[in-house]
Design a protein around this motif. Structure first.
Motif, PDB file in Angstrom:
ATOM      1  N   GLU A  28       3.455 -34.728  20.306  1.00 11.68           N
ATOM      2  CA  GLU A  28       2.221 -35.277  19.730  1.00 11.68           C
ATOM      3  C   GLU A  28       1.354 -34.193  19.103  1.00 11.68           C
ATOM      4  O   GLU A  28       0.791 -34.371  18.019  1.00 11.68           O
ATOM      5  CB  GLU A  28       1.427 -36.029  20.793  1.00 11.68           C
ATOM      6  CG  GLU A  28       0.132 -36.626  20.250  1.00 11.68           C
ATOM      7  CD  GLU A  28      -0.600 -37.472  21.278  1.00 11.68           C
ATOM      8  OE1 GLU A  28      -1.845 -37.508  21.219  1.00 11.68           O
ATOM      9  OE2 GLU A  28       0.066 -38.096  22.126  1.00 11.68           O
ATOM     10  N   ARG A  40       0.175 -34.069  15.247  1.00 12.55           N
ATOM     11  CA  ARG A  40      -1.242 -34.038  14.896  1.00 12.55           C
ATOM     12  C   ARG A  40      -1.530 -32.878  13.935  1.00 12.55           C
ATOM     13  O   ARG A  40      -2.230 -33.047  12.929  1.00 12.55           O
ATOM     14  CB  ARG A  40      -2.100 -33.899  16.164  1.00 12.55           C
ATOM     15  CG  ARG A  40      -3.595 -33.970  15.908  1.00 12.55           C
ATOM     16  CD  ARG A  40      -4.362 -33.664  17.187  1.00 12.55           C
ATOM     17  NE  ARG A  40      -4.113 -34.661  18.214  1.00 12.55           N
ATOM     18  CZ  ARG A  40      -4.810 -35.786  18.350  1.00 12.55           C
ATOM     19  NH1 ARG A  40      -5.814 -36.033  17.509  1.00 12.55           N
ATOM     20  NH2 ARG A  40      -4.541 -36.624  19.326  1.00 12.55           N
ATOM     21  N   GLU A  41      -0.982 -31.700  14.240  1.00 11.39           N
ATOM     22  CA  GLU A  41      -1.189 -30.533  13.388  1.00 11.39           C
ATOM     23  C   GLU A  41      -0.620 -30.764  11.992  1.00 11.39           C
ATOM     24  O   GLU A  41      -1.258 -30.439  10.982  1.00 11.39           O
ATOM     25  CB  GLU A  41      -0.533 -29.297  14.018  1.00 11.39           C
ATOM     26  CG  GLU A  41      -1.231 -28.799  15.271  1.00 11.39           C
ATOM     27  CD  GLU A  41      -0.499 -27.641  15.905  1.00 11.39           C
ATOM     28  OE1 GLU A  41       0.476 -27.142  15.272  1.00 11.39           O
ATOM     29  OE2 GLU A  41      -0.873 -27.223  17.015  1.00 11.39           O
ATOM     30  N   SER A  73      -0.111 -33.652  10.515  1.00 12.00           N
ATOM     31  CA  SER A  73      -0.915 -34.677   9.849  1.00 12.00           C
ATOM     32  C   SER A  73      -2.136 -34.061   9.186  1.00 12.00           C
ATOM     33  O   SER A  73      -2.442 -34.326   8.015  1.00 12.00           O
ATOM     34  CB  SER A  73      -1.369 -35.748  10.848  1.00 12.00           C
ATOM     35  OG  SER A  73      -0.271 -36.375  11.472  1.00 12.00           O
ATOM     36  N   GLU A  74      -2.844 -33.227   9.929  1.00  8.78           N
ATOM     37  CA  GLU A  74      -4.059 -32.609   9.404  1.00  8.78           C
ATOM     38  C   GLU A  74      -3.740 -31.631   8.276  1.00  8.78           C
ATOM     39  O   GLU A  74      -4.498 -31.525   7.296  1.00  8.78           O
ATOM     40  CB  GLU A  74      -4.800 -31.904  10.542  1.00  8.78           C
ATOM     41  CG  GLU A  74      -5.329 -32.887  11.593  1.00  8.78           C
ATOM     42  CD  GLU A  74      -5.899 -32.198  12.819  1.00  8.78           C
ATOM     43  OE1 GLU A  74      -5.778 -30.939  12.893  1.00  8.78           O
ATOM     44  OE2 GLU A  74      -6.459 -32.885  13.688  1.00  8.78           O
ATOM     45  N   GLU A 117      -5.467 -38.242   8.762  1.00 11.94           N
ATOM     46  CA  GLU A 117      -6.028 -38.309  10.106  1.00 11.94           C
ATOM     47  C   GLU A 117      -4.917 -38.796  11.033  1.00 11.94           C
ATOM     48  O   GLU A 117      -4.103 -39.632  10.652  1.00 11.94           O
ATOM     49  CB  GLU A 117      -7.214 -39.283  10.155  1.00 11.94           C
ATOM     50  CG  GLU A 117      -8.364 -38.906   9.245  1.00 11.94           C
ATOM     51  CD  GLU A 117      -9.452 -39.961   9.237  1.00 11.94           C
ATOM     52  OE1 GLU A 117     -10.134 -40.132  10.266  1.00 11.94           O
ATOM     53  OE2 GLU A 117      -9.605 -40.634   8.199  1.00 11.94           O
ATOM     54  N   PHE A 118      -4.893 -38.276  12.248  1.00  9.86           N
ATOM     55  CA  PHE A 118      -3.865 -38.681  13.210  1.00  9.86           C
ATOM     56  C   PHE A 118      -4.388 -39.834  14.054  1.00  9.86           C
ATOM     57  O   PHE A 118      -5.470 -39.751  14.635  1.00  9.86           O
ATOM     58  CB  PHE A 118      -3.498 -37.505  14.112  1.00  9.86           C
ATOM     59  CG  PHE A 118      -2.516 -37.856  15.203  1.00  9.86           C
ATOM     60  CD1 PHE A 118      -1.188 -38.086  14.905  1.00  9.86           C
ATOM     61  CD2 PHE A 118      -2.936 -37.957  16.523  1.00  9.86           C
ATOM     62  CE1 PHE A 118      -0.287 -38.414  15.906  1.00  9.86           C
ATOM     63  CE2 PHE A 118      -2.050 -38.275  17.525  1.00  9.86           C
ATOM     64  CZ  PHE A 118      -0.714 -38.511  17.217  1.00  9.86           C
ATOM     65  N   TYR A 172      -4.278 -42.567   7.582  1.00  9.88           N
ATOM     66  CA  TYR A 172      -3.835 -42.216   8.931  1.00  9.88           C
ATOM     67  C   TYR A 172      -2.315 -42.066   9.007  1.00  9.88           C
ATOM     68  O   TYR A 172      -1.581 -42.738   8.283  1.00  9.88           O
ATOM     69  CB  TYR A 172      -4.241 -43.303   9.920  1.00  9.88           C
ATOM     70  CG  TYR A 172      -5.720 -43.488  10.107  1.00  9.88           C
ATOM     71  CD1 TYR A 172      -6.447 -42.659  10.963  1.00  9.88           C
ATOM     72  CD2 TYR A 172      -6.393 -44.518   9.461  1.00  9.88           C
ATOM     73  CE1 TYR A 172      -7.807 -42.843  11.149  1.00  9.88           C
ATOM     74  CE2 TYR A 172      -7.762 -44.712   9.647  1.00  9.88           C
ATOM     75  CZ  TYR A 172      -8.458 -43.871  10.489  1.00  9.88           C
ATOM     76  OH  TYR A 172      -9.807 -44.059  10.673  1.00  9.88           O
TER      77      TYR A 172
END
Length: 258
Positions: free
Chosen positions: A200, A204-205, A207-208, A213-214, A189
């Motif tokens: 955010e 998130r983008e 991270s993926e 996983e975010f 994560y």
């Protein structure tokens, strides 16, 4: 909740991993969980006990160094291997706190000594997981613990990022190194620290894209700074503080609490 839950919190120095470890413990204790919990400070900076209000008399490093100075030939003297006796001494370093146990690894004396302390951590972690349903480990900054495979028993790896390019580069290197040394974490994560809510979606983008996983973001919280300045444990933060509420949501996202 999935048990046992064995998590390490990693990231660049100053990214907030120690604070996150303390916050996750706080929300876990507040959840009414009956878990047997141990928190391990594997960062040689040794700041976590202060955030938790735990009194540590001796770290594992101090116990090991004391043992090595006092004993010349334990195998001959008492019929036990040195590793067996060191393991026994290490368990004596576990502090029983209110609702959880705590173990500080500390820093060895002299060049190369922390490699030995990491080897001790790797060995005892495999045995600790049999005695606790939740293990939270605040790891040293950077990548060294991964190269030594200190995280080999971890099923949840959490990486903190702050608003700096170095922090994001470190997270990318951690992901790459995990693959190279075959650490088989079930979940990896990303948690943002002090990153604006407006960013955010981008976090998130990213991270993926990198393969994480975010899990969420810990916002700026003046109360954390206030508690730090006044030497008050984070465990005493009010349950409705912004950081605690964010940590509660993160704990749900990583399946630490329901």
């Amino acid at each position: 909740m999935i048990r046992p839950f064995i998590a390490s919190i990693s990231g660049k120095g100053g990214s907030g991993k120690t604070t996150l470890t303390a916050l996750l413990l706080k929300v876990l204790l507040e959840s009414g969980s009956n878990d047997d919990i141990i928190v391990i400070d594997a960062d040689p900076a040794m700041n976590l006990h202060e955030l938790l209000g735990v009194n540590v008399e001796k770290s594992v490093a101090e116990i090991v160094e004391e043992f090595r100075r006092k004993v010349d030939d334990v195998e001959v003297a008492v019929g036990f291997s040195k590793d067996t006796l060191i393991e026994y001494w290490v368990y004596r370093a576990i502090v029983e706190a209110n609702g959880f146990d705590f173990l500080s690894m500390g820093r060895g004396e002299g060049e190369g000594c922390y490699c030995y302390i990491n080897a001790v951590l790797t060995k005892i972690t495999g045995k600790l997981v049999k005695n606790y349903s939740v293990v939270l480990m605040d790891m040293e900054a950077g990548l060294e613990h991964l190269s030594r495979r200190t995280d080999r028993y971890v099923d949840t790896l959490i990486v903190m990022v702050d608003p700096s390019m170095m922090s994001f580069k470190t997270a990318e290197k951690i992901k790459q190194l995990v693959r190279e040394v075959n650490i088989e974490a079930k979940h990896m994560y990303i948690v943002g620290n002090r990153i604006p809510k407006s960013s955010e979606g981008k976090l998130r983008e990213w991270s993926e894209k990198v393969g994480y996983e975010f899990a969420g973001i810990i916002p700026e919280d003046e109360m954390i700074l206030e508690y730090s300045v006044n030497g008050k444990p984070i465990l005493e933060l009010p349950s409705n503080s912004p950081a605690v509420m964010a940590a509660r949501e993160i704990a749900r996202n990583i399946k630490l609490i329901d």
